[in-house]
Each structure stands twice: as C-alpha cells, then as structure tokens.
Design a protein around this motif. Structure first.
Motif, PDB file in Angstrom:
ATOM      1  N   GLY A  93       0.802  -1.206   0.000  1.00 54.11           N
ATOM      2  CA  GLY A  93       0.000   0.000   0.000  1.00 54.11           C
ATOM      3  C   GLY A  93       0.839   1.263   0.000  1.00 54.11           C
ATOM      4  O   GLY A  93       2.066   1.236  -0.021  1.00 54.11           O
ATOM      5  N   GLU A  94       0.122   2.373   0.006  1.00 53.39           N
ATOM      6  CA  GLU A  94       0.744   3.689   0.043  1.00 53.39           C
ATOM      7  C   GLU A  94       0.481   4.285   1.418  1.00 53.39           C
ATOM      8  O   GLU A  94      -0.593   4.099   1.980  1.00 53.39           O
ATOM      9  CB  GLU A  94       0.150   4.567  -1.056  1.00 53.39           C
ATOM     10  CG  GLU A  94       0.910   5.845  -1.272  1.00 53.39           C
ATOM     11  CD  GLU A  94       0.393   6.594  -2.494  1.00 53.39           C
ATOM     12  OE1 GLU A  94       1.239   7.187  -3.179  1.00 53.39           O
ATOM     13  OE2 GLU A  94      -0.821   6.609  -2.735  1.00 53.39           O
ATOM     14  N   ALA A  95       1.475   5.015   1.952  1.00 56.92           N
ATOM     15  CA  ALA A  95       1.342   5.523   3.313  1.00 56.92           C
ATOM     16  C   ALA A  95       1.885   6.939   3.438  1.00 56.92           C
ATOM     17  O   ALA A  95       2.695   7.389   2.640  1.00 56.92           O
ATOM     18  CB  ALA A  95       2.080   4.601   4.283  1.00 56.92           C
ATOM     19  N   VAL A  96       1.392   7.594   4.479  1.00 55.13           N
ATOM     20  CA  VAL A  96       1.875   8.916   4.883  1.00 55.13           C
ATOM     21  C   VAL A  96       2.339   8.776   6.323  1.00 55.13           C
ATOM     22  O   VAL A  96       1.633   8.188   7.153  1.00 55.13           O
ATOM     23  CB  VAL A  96       0.751   9.974   4.791  1.00 55.13           C
ATOM     24  CG1 VAL A  96       1.195  11.294   5.382  1.00 55.13           C
ATOM     25  CG2 VAL A  96       0.308  10.154   3.356  1.00 55.13           C
ATOM     26  N   TYR A  97       3.515   9.304   6.612  1.00 53.09           N
ATOM     27  CA  TYR A  97       4.036   9.286   7.976  1.00 53.09           C
ATOM     28  C   TYR A  97       3.726  10.602   8.644  1.00 53.09           C
ATOM     29  O   TYR A  97       4.037  11.671   8.122  1.00 53.09           O
ATOM     30  CB  TYR A  97       5.553   9.054   7.963  1.00 53.09           C
ATOM     31  CG  TYR A  97       6.199   9.176   9.331  1.00 53.09           C
ATOM     32  CD1 TYR A  97       5.889   8.293  10.347  1.00 53.09           C
ATOM     33  CD2 TYR A  97       7.115  10.181   9.585  1.00 53.09           C
ATOM     34  CE1 TYR A  97       6.485   8.398  11.598  1.00 53.09           C
ATOM     35  CE2 TYR A  97       7.725  10.298  10.831  1.00 53.09           C
ATOM     36  CZ  TYR A  97       7.403   9.407  11.826  1.00 53.09           C
ATOM     37  OH  TYR A  97       7.989   9.522  13.068  1.00 53.09           O
ATOM     38  N   ARG A  98       3.105  10.545   9.813  1.00 52.94           N
ATOM     39  CA  ARG A  98       2.854  11.726  10.636  1.00 52.94           C
ATOM     40  C   ARG A  98       3.411  11.402  12.004  1.00 52.94           C
ATOM     41  O   ARG A  98       2.794  10.698  12.801  1.00 52.94           O
ATOM     42  CB  ARG A  98       1.349  12.006  10.696  1.00 52.94           C
ATOM     43  CG  ARG A  98       0.968  13.069  11.683  1.00 52.94           C
ATOM     44  CD  ARG A  98       1.386  14.458  11.218  1.00 52.94           C
ATOM     45  NE  ARG A  98       0.864  15.434  12.155  1.00 52.94           N
ATOM     46  CZ  ARG A  98       1.614  16.162  12.968  1.00 52.94           C
ATOM     47  NH1 ARG A  98       2.923  16.047  12.936  1.00 52.94           N
ATOM     48  NH2 ARG A  98       1.066  17.005  13.799  1.00 52.94           N
ATOM     49  N   GLY A  99       4.623  11.883  12.251  1.00 55.38           N
ATOM     50  CA  GLY A  99       5.251  11.528  13.508  1.00 55.38           C
ATOM     51  C   GLY A  99       6.404  12.431  13.846  1.00 55.38           C
ATOM     52  O   GLY A  99       6.568  13.510  13.274  1.00 55.38           O
ATOM     53  N   TRP A 100       7.186  11.981  14.782  1.00 52.86           N
ATOM     54  CA  TRP A 100       8.337  12.742  15.253  1.00 52.86           C
ATOM     55  C   TRP A 100       9.371  12.846  14.140  1.00 52.86           C
ATOM     56  O   TRP A 100       9.483  11.978  13.289  1.00 52.86           O
ATOM     57  CB  TRP A 100       8.949  12.071  16.484  1.00 52.86           C
ATOM     58  CG  TRP A 100       7.955  11.851  17.580  1.00 52.86           C
ATOM     59  CD1 TRP A 100       7.507  10.665  18.068  1.00 52.86           C
ATOM     60  CD2 TRP A 100       7.285  12.869  18.336  1.00 52.86           C
ATOM     61  NE1 TRP A 100       6.593  10.874  19.061  1.00 52.86           N
ATOM     62  CE2 TRP A 100       6.435  12.213  19.255  1.00 52.86           C
ATOM     63  CE3 TRP A 100       7.294  14.265  18.328  1.00 52.86           C
ATOM     64  CZ2 TRP A 100       5.624  12.901  20.149  1.00 52.86           C
ATOM     65  CZ3 TRP A 100       6.476  14.954  19.221  1.00 52.86           C
ATOM     66  CH2 TRP A 100       5.668  14.273  20.117  1.00 52.86           C
ATOM     67  N   MET A 101      10.134  13.935  14.191  1.00 44.42           N
ATOM     68  CA  MET A 101      11.187  14.154  13.195  1.00 44.42           C
ATOM     69  C   MET A 101      12.233  13.043  13.274  1.00 44.42           C
ATOM     70  O   MET A 101      12.524  12.524  14.340  1.00 44.42           O
ATOM     71  CB  MET A 101      11.878  15.497  13.439  1.00 44.42           C
ATOM     72  CG  MET A 101      10.956  16.686  13.295  1.00 44.42           C
ATOM     73  SD  MET A 101      10.496  17.001  11.611  1.00 44.42           S
ATOM     74  CE  MET A 101      11.940  17.845  11.043  1.00 44.42           C
ATOM     75  N   LEU A 102      12.785  12.760  12.119  1.00 46.67           N
ATOM     76  CA  LEU A 102      13.867  11.790  12.001  1.00 46.67           C
ATOM     77  C   LEU A 102      15.021  12.448  11.260  1.00 46.67           C
ATOM     78  O   LEU A 102      14.811  13.359  10.464  1.00 46.67           O
ATOM     79  CB  LEU A 102      13.402  10.567  11.194  1.00 46.67           C
ATOM     80  CG  LEU A 102      12.278   9.741  11.798  1.00 46.67           C
ATOM     81  CD1 LEU A 102      11.696   8.801  10.745  1.00 46.67           C
ATOM     82  CD2 LEU A 102      12.798   8.960  12.992  1.00 46.67           C
ATOM     83  N   ARG A 103      16.233  11.982  11.517  1.00 47.04           N
ATOM     84  CA  ARG A 103      17.345  12.413  10.671  1.00 47.04           C
ATOM     85  C   ARG A 103      17.126  11.824   9.286  1.00 47.04           C
ATOM     86  O   ARG A 103      16.467  10.791   9.127  1.00 47.04           O
ATOM     87  CB  ARG A 103      18.673  11.958  11.271  1.00 47.04           C
ATOM     88  CG  ARG A 103      19.004  12.690  12.575  1.00 47.04           C
ATOM     89  CD  ARG A 103      20.462  12.525  13.000  1.00 47.04           C
ATOM     90  NE  ARG A 103      21.055  11.245  12.710  1.00 47.04           N
ATOM     91  CZ  ARG A 103      21.193  10.254  13.579  1.00 47.04           C
ATOM     92  NH1 ARG A 103      20.787  10.393  14.821  1.00 47.04           N
ATOM     93  NH2 ARG A 103      21.763   9.125  13.216  1.00 47.04           N
ATOM     94  N   SER A 104      17.669  12.460   8.288  1.00 47.01           N
ATOM     95  CA  SER A 104      17.444  12.024   6.906  1.00 47.01           C
ATOM     96  C   SER A 104      17.846  10.574   6.675  1.00 47.01           C
ATOM     97  O   SER A 104      17.141   9.836   5.977  1.00 47.01           O
ATOM     98  CB  SER A 104      18.192  12.940   5.942  1.00 47.01           C
ATOM     99  OG  SER A 104      17.637  14.222   5.990  1.00 47.01           O
ATOM    100  N   GLU A 105      18.956  10.153   7.239  1.00 48.99           N
ATOM    101  CA  GLU A 105      19.388   8.770   7.046  1.00 48.99           C
ATOM    102  C   GLU A 105      18.446   7.786   7.749  1.00 48.99           C
ATOM    103  O   GLU A 105      18.244   6.657   7.298  1.00 48.99           O
ATOM    104  CB  GLU A 105      20.847   8.554   7.466  1.00 48.99           C
ATOM    105  CG  GLU A 105      21.123   8.774   8.925  1.00 48.99           C
ATOM    106  CD  GLU A 105      21.472  10.210   9.318  1.00 48.99           C
ATOM    107  OE1 GLU A 105      21.940  10.393  10.449  1.00 48.99           O
ATOM    108  OE2 GLU A 105      21.269  11.140   8.515  1.00 48.99           O
ATOM    109  N   GLN A 106      17.828   8.206   8.851  1.00 47.49           N
ATOM    110  CA  GLN A 106      16.853   7.355   9.538  1.00 47.49           C
ATOM    111  C   GLN A 106      15.580   7.229   8.695  1.00 47.49           C
ATOM    112  O   GLN A 106      15.011   6.140   8.574  1.00 47.49           O
ATOM    113  CB  GLN A 106      16.519   7.933  10.910  1.00 47.49           C
ATOM    114  CG  GLN A 106      17.694   7.920  11.858  1.00 47.49           C
ATOM    115  CD  GLN A 106      17.476   8.802  13.075  1.00 47.49           C
ATOM    116  OE1 GLN A 106      16.648   9.710  13.095  1.00 47.49           O
ATOM    117  NE2 GLN A 106      18.247   8.535  14.127  1.00 47.49           N
ATOM    118  N   TYR A 107      15.162   8.347   8.107  1.00 47.85           N
ATOM    119  CA  TYR A 107      13.976   8.309   7.252  1.00 47.85           C
ATOM    120  C   TYR A 107      14.239   7.434   6.023  1.00 47.85           C
ATOM    121  O   TYR A 107      13.359   6.677   5.590  1.00 47.85           O
ATOM    122  CB  TYR A 107      13.580   9.731   6.838  1.00 47.85           C
ATOM    123  CG  TYR A 107      12.245   9.797   6.130  1.00 47.85           C
ATOM    124  CD1 TYR A 107      11.059   9.937   6.847  1.00 47.85           C
ATOM    125  CD2 TYR A 107      12.164   9.724   4.741  1.00 47.85           C
ATOM    126  CE1 TYR A 107       9.833   9.990   6.201  1.00 47.85           C
ATOM    127  CE2 TYR A 107      10.949   9.781   4.087  1.00 47.85           C
ATOM    128  CZ  TYR A 107       9.782   9.912   4.821  1.00 47.85           C
ATOM    129  OH  TYR A 107       8.572   9.965   4.177  1.00 47.85           O
TER     130      TYR A 107
END
Length: 174
Positions: A58-72
């Motif tokens: 499926g397709e998703a949207v993340y709504r949460g705490w900030m992550l570092r770019s490498e974590q994302y």
C-alpha cells in the motif's frame, strides 16, 4: 492510503498519545492506521523492527516525530521491503528537512544562513566567520565546547539567538 504514526512506548500496538486524535480522525475518514516504533527508527539497523506492525503493501503517509534524513531513508527502505511506499520519498524528505535542501527556494525569506559540511573545528570557524554578526543570528548548532574541542558538533536542535542573548557568535580564533 495508510497513516503511519509513532507507537505509544508503553503500549506498542496503540498510537502515541500525541498522535492519537489524528489516528482516530484518519480511521473515521476511512483510512487505515498503523503504528511504527519511533525509538527503533532512531537506532542503527532497527528499521525492520520499527515497521513490524505495518501491514504489507500500500501507500502511506508518515505523521510523527522528526527523524534524521538517514533514519527516514532506512524507514522508507524497510517499508518498501513490506510493499509499502511512503508518499514522501527519502530524497524529498531530505530536501525539505535539511537547510541545504530548501535554502535556495526560500533564501529571500530566510535570515542569513550558513552551514558546515564537516564536523571539524575549522568547518565551524569558517561558517561562523562567514555568518558574521547581527541583531538576529541563526545558529545552526548550539556548540558544546567540549565536543567541539574533540572535533564534533553537539546535535541539539537549531535555535534563534537574539539581541537579548548578545546576538553575536564568539569571535573567530586568531
């Protein structure tokens, strides 16, 4: 479409209390909601564990705490292995999240800004001298002198310094 929110650390199958109302509203609107382990996302090699409760495909949207770019990026890869695609790609997230990625588009509306490409004292001193002084100086990092002396920059978030705090970075070394 699926909404992904951080899990409650004490009840890992429920949304974190800060995102609970949004998760409920998404469900009422007919969206699927899944939780991710934010703490696992912030640790190396734990992205698979972080998305273990996310349904496959499926397709998703993340709504949460900030992550570092490498974590994302690791997050998007772990989801992709489950057949889930985030609407915001790792590259889009990096461009929007990190100052070098969005600065050119907003330079006319943004205070004078500089950044380092390394963590060495010379990198910091170059950026500090280039930034100069003024009534409102954007400091990209609060510097912990002990870490700086060892060649590192403290990872605390950015913050404004205004004239009430002196408004000037320390003088460059001679």
């Amino acid at each position: 479409m699926m909404l992904l929110v951080p899990a409650d650390p004490l009840r890992p199958r429920r949304p974190d209390e800060h995102f609970r109302a949004e998760a409920a509203a998404a469900r009422e609107a007919g969206l699927d909601v899944a939780v991710v382990d934010h703490d696992a996302l912030t640790r190396p090699d734990r992205a698979e564990q972080a998305v273990a409760l996310v349904p496959a495909s499926g397709e998703a949207v993340y709504r949460g705490w900030m992550l570092r770019s490498e974590q994302y990026a690791a997050f998007t890869e772990a989801l992709a292995r489950r057949g889930v695609t985030l609407r915001t790609s790792a590259e889009q997230y990096r461009r929007a999240h990190e100052l070098p990625g969005w600065h050119a588009a907003s330079a006319a509306l943004t205070p004078a800004s500089v950044w380092t490409k390394g963590v060495m004292r010379a990198d910091f001193d170059r950026a500090r001298v280039e930034l100069g002084t003024g009534p409102a100086v954007l400091r990209l990092h609060q510097v912990d002198e002990a870490l700086l002396a060892r060649g590192g920059v403290h990872p605390r978030p950015c913050r404004w310094r205004d004239s009430l705090e002196g408004g000037k970075p320390p003088a460059a070394p001679a």
